[in-house]
Scaffold this motif. Sequence first.
Motif, mmCIF file in Angstrom:
data_model
loop_
_atom_site.group_PDB
_atom_site.id
_atom_site.type_symbol
_atom_site.label_atom_id
_atom_site.label_comp_id
_atom_site.label_asym_id
_atom_site.label_seq_id
_atom_site.Cartn_x
_atom_site.Cartn_y
_atom_site.Cartn_z
ATOM 1 N N SER A 1 45.815 44.789 57.400
ATOM 2 C CA SER A 1 45.272 45.800 56.388
ATOM 3 C C SER A 1 45.633 45.016 55.440
ATOM 4 O O SER A 1 46.986 45.421 54.842
ATOM 5 N N GLY A 2 44.762 44.464 54.387
ATOM 6 C CA GLY A 2 45.527 44.246 52.997
ATOM 7 C C GLY A 2 44.357 43.972 51.909
ATOM 8 O O GLY A 2 42.985 43.741 52.087
ATOM 9 N N ARG A 3 44.756 43.115 50.821
ATOM 10 C CA ARG A 3 44.205 43.085 49.203
ATOM 11 C C ARG A 3 42.436 42.089 50.020
ATOM 12 O O ARG A 3 43.014 40.795 50.616
ATOM 13 N N LEU A 4 41.958 42.559 49.616
ATOM 14 C CA LEU A 4 40.508 41.307 49.638
ATOM 15 C C LEU A 4 40.805 40.090 49.152
ATOM 16 O O LEU A 4 39.889 40.974 47.519
ATOM 17 N N GLN A 5 40.743 39.112 49.087
ATOM 18 C CA GLN A 5 40.451 38.207 47.676
ATOM 19 C C GLN A 5 39.659 37.306 48.756
ATOM 20 O O GLN A 5 38.542 37.118 49.760
ATOM 21 N N ILE A 6 38.525 36.176 47.058
ATOM 22 C CA ILE A 6 37.214 35.639 47.853
ATOM 23 C C ILE A 6 37.201 34.933 46.993
ATOM 24 O O ILE A 6 37.534 34.549 45.873
ATOM 25 N N ARG A 7 36.808 33.301 47.302
ATOM 26 C CA ARG A 7 36.575 32.299 46.195
ATOM 27 C C ARG A 7 35.016 31.374 46.920
ATOM 28 O O ARG A 7 34.434 31.762 48.213
ATOM 29 N N GLY A 8 34.283 31.193 46.017
ATOM 30 C CA GLY A 8 33.011 29.883 46.464
ATOM 31 C C GLY A 8 32.508 29.971 45.212
ATOM 32 O O GLY A 8 32.927 30.196 44.006
ATOM 33 N N PRO A 9 32.023 29.187 45.437
ATOM 34 C CA PRO A 9 30.722 28.712 43.925
ATOM 35 C C PRO A 9 30.346 29.987 43.033
ATOM 36 O O PRO A 9 29.329 29.338 42.288
ATOM 37 N N TRP A 10 30.129 30.978 44.485
ATOM 38 C CA TRP A 10 28.988 32.123 42.951
ATOM 39 C C TRP A 10 29.749 33.446 42.738
ATOM 40 O O TRP A 10 29.797 34.570 42.732
ATOM 41 N N ILE A 11 31.195 32.995 42.808
ATOM 42 C CA ILE A 11 32.013 34.092 42.642
ATOM 43 C C ILE A 11 32.812 33.849 41.286
ATOM 44 O O ILE A 11 32.748 32.351 41.062
ATOM 45 N N ILE A 12 32.892 35.363 40.444
ATOM 46 C CA ILE A 12 33.434 34.861 38.558
ATOM 47 C C ILE A 12 34.557 34.205 39.169
ATOM 48 O O ILE A 12 35.746 34.218 39.677
ATOM 49 N N LYS A 13 34.809 33.687 37.884
ATOM 50 C CA LYS A 13 36.429 32.953 37.670
ATOM 51 C C LYS A 13 36.693 33.474 35.960
ATOM 52 O O LYS A 13 37.895 33.948 35.712
ATOM 53 N N GLN A 14 35.678 34.489 35.640
ATOM 54 C CA GLN A 14 36.018 34.156 33.848
ATOM 55 C C GLN A 14 35.098 35.839 33.494
ATOM 56 O O GLN A 14 34.178 34.512 33.467
ATOM 57 N N TYR A 15 35.341 36.914 32.792
ATOM 58 C CA TYR A 15 34.921 37.421 32.564
ATOM 59 C C TYR A 15 34.592 37.264 31.023
ATOM 60 O O TYR A 15 35.121 35.777 30.803
ATOM 61 N N PHE A 16 33.088 37.851 30.813
ATOM 62 C CA PHE A 16 32.623 36.979 29.329
ATOM 63 C C PHE A 16 33.390 37.662 28.259
ATOM 64 O O PHE A 16 33.551 38.526 28.065
ATOM 65 N N GLN A 17 33.537 35.740 27.624
ATOM 66 C CA GLN A 17 34.134 36.271 26.411
ATOM 67 C C GLN A 17 36.018 37.098 26.327
ATOM 68 O O GLN A 17 36.114 37.870 25.610
ATOM 69 N N ASP A 18 36.275 36.675 27.488
ATOM 70 C CA ASP A 18 37.432 37.053 27.790
ATOM 71 C C ASP A 18 38.895 36.615 27.746
ATOM 72 O O ASP A 18 39.007 35.515 27.912
ATOM 73 N N ALA A 19 39.117 36.787 26.480
ATOM 74 C CA ALA A 19 41.027 36.097 26.521
ATOM 75 C C ALA A 19 41.346 35.827 27.332
ATOM 76 O O ALA A 19 42.797 35.755 27.121
ATOM 77 N N ASN A 20 41.393 36.309 27.948
ATOM 78 C CA ASN A 20 42.394 36.828 28.979
ATOM 79 C C ASN A 20 42.712 35.474 29.429
ATOM 80 O O ASN A 20 43.871 35.092 30.787
ATOM 81 N N GLY A 21 41.915 34.606 29.815
ATOM 82 C CA GLY A 21 41.757 34.012 30.792
ATOM 83 C C GLY A 21 41.231 33.708 32.260
ATOM 84 O O GLY A 21 40.324 35.327 32.470
ATOM 85 N N PRO A 22 41.524 32.688 32.821
ATOM 86 C CA PRO A 22 41.182 33.340 34.437
ATOM 87 C C PRO A 22 41.277 34.430 34.950
ATOM 88 O O PRO A 22 42.331 34.810 34.888
ATOM 89 N N CYS A 23 40.437 34.862 35.744
ATOM 90 C CA CYS A 23 40.662 36.497 36.628
ATOM 91 C C CYS A 23 41.016 36.332 38.124
ATOM 92 O O CYS A 23 40.443 36.751 38.710
ATOM 93 N N LEU A 24 41.580 35.067 38.340
ATOM 94 C CA LEU A 24 41.616 34.248 39.338
ATOM 95 C C LEU A 24 43.341 34.390 39.683
ATOM 96 O O LEU A 24 44.760 34.171 39.146
ATOM 97 N N THR A 25 43.935 34.603 41.482
ATOM 98 C CA THR A 25 45.230 33.698 41.441
ATOM 99 C C THR A 25 45.547 32.702 41.591
ATOM 100 O O THR A 25 44.680 32.208 40.695
ATOM 101 N N ALA A 26 47.345 32.303 41.444
ATOM 102 C CA ALA A 26 47.406 31.295 41.171
ATOM 103 C C ALA A 26 46.901 30.091 41.812
ATOM 104 O O ALA A 26 46.378 28.708 41.494
#
Length: 532
Positions: A374-399
């Motif tokens: 059991s572990g943290r679920l991670q996901i990727r794909g063309p309908w998955i978020i890259k960065q929140y709207f107007q979020d200066a922190n940049g992409p919300c993804l793992t390295a």
Amino acid sequence: MLGAMQDFELRVPRVIEHAEREYGSREIISRWADGSETVTDWAGIARDSRKLAQALERRGIRKGDRVATLAMNHSRHLVAWHGTIGMGGIVHTINPRLFEDQLAYIGNHAEDRVLIYDRMFQPIVDKLKPQWKTIEHYIVFDGDGPDSFEAVIGAEDGNYTWVEGDEREPCMLCYTSGTTGNPKGVLYTHRSSMIHAMAELQPAVFDLSTQSVVLPVVPMFHAVGWGLPFAAPMAGVKLVMSAVNDGKTLCDLMNRERVTHTAGVPTVWFAMFQHMDATGEAPQHLKVVTIGGSAAPRAMIERIMKMGARVNHAWGMTETSPIGTMGAPTHDWDELSFEQKVEKTVFQGRAPFGVELRTVDEDGTILPRDGISSGRLQIRGPWIIKQYFQDANGPCLTADGWFDTGDVAVLHPDGIMQITDRAKDVIKSGGEWISSVELENAAVGCPGVAEAAAIGIYHPKWDERPLLLVVRKPGSDVTAMQVQQHLATQVAKWWLPDEIRFVESLPHTATGKLLKTALREQYRDFRFAAAG
Ligand code: ADP
């Protein structure tokens, strides 16, 4: 190299054109808050969408501008989406159940220029108007007079050509309800919405065709209405939309219109079951019942399957458009016993083509798909978020480019995913994890229990132990002992709550989920008697 294929940008207006051309007379039925009903069809939706696009342009709205809606499900809300997107605008669906300060925040953060709303939300609008700095135009879906939706589109001739552009331009904006901090905006593109909707049509996902009659109970303001406002016109389904969602209204509509597909959060079915128990009525024509947003309890799955429908247990989030997984029948379905089918459906299903899943441990090491780890679920794909709207922190993804969902899951060898909890909700007892979700679902299987919430309480020896809060069904006098005895047949002994307390009600988020942060806050200083 010589030879190539034609190309077009994957833009949303192509869908409504397709529906108009191929399924123009397939109906869209709306049941309004006042009990009245209207009927239109895909050709009507397309025509009115062009008129709205003209009306918005007349008011100075341009490509990229945000047009907000504060509304339940009905045909005009559908027109607002397709008309806005068709003129290059971005639809921002506002969840009316958010707290006032959140409503004020997101209207300003999104810089909405227009708000189109249902009359029933007039009190919210009156209150927030002074705080919303950017909204210039207010239009009422079911109003009278010059600001009514009818009057606004009635002034246009519908002679309009959709705005073209790049498929990677944005078309929708939806804020997560955010149990802590400010809500965060998820900005969807034409391309992400189209690919997601195409994936939804598959038998393994929503299983939609023009033979389908779909009643989406999920509101259009909850995670893009689960993509149905785009997938429905793609398939040319008949749509039945209701602004009110009580058991009787839904059951009557489902039977009269012979609804085959429906989708909603588990709470919808609690209400439907109450109606069924009280009247002996039941929806007669359902084939595919999609349940998601939180875990579908086993007892609910069993009952719907006994009604003869397939339960599509879906997992997803606003950040995933929202479909992440869907529990379609497995290849050996026909050979399975009823029990085995239920067993599989309790899990959240498989990723459709387009998304990839993995689980990782606390150090980020990828875990095996062994049905145990059991572990943290991670996901990727063309309908998955890259960065929140107007979020200066940049992409919300793992390295390495994956989105961490904040959910804890187990992947099984056959690809089926099992959500065990939200990372912040798991109860950490003696270094092991107790799933609060599983405890809650086991508890609602106990006769007399309407709803339950499990939270971790500080314990000097085990770090945390479960406290179970239970809401009784009306008229029930179920005891803590009876609930414990029921739980003992469902979960490991060391998972059993240290204490069970009965409460009148439990707090919920704007999308109807248990508000665990509020409960943890409320019981922060609670101590189990036995633990001293
Ligand atoms: P929020 O409720 O936080 O505003 P979402 O509606 O996007 O946002 O909720 C997404 C979350 O809901 C997921 O991360 C997961 O924890 C939970 N969830 C959704 N579907 C399921 C499911 N079928 N089983 C268990 N949990 C689910």
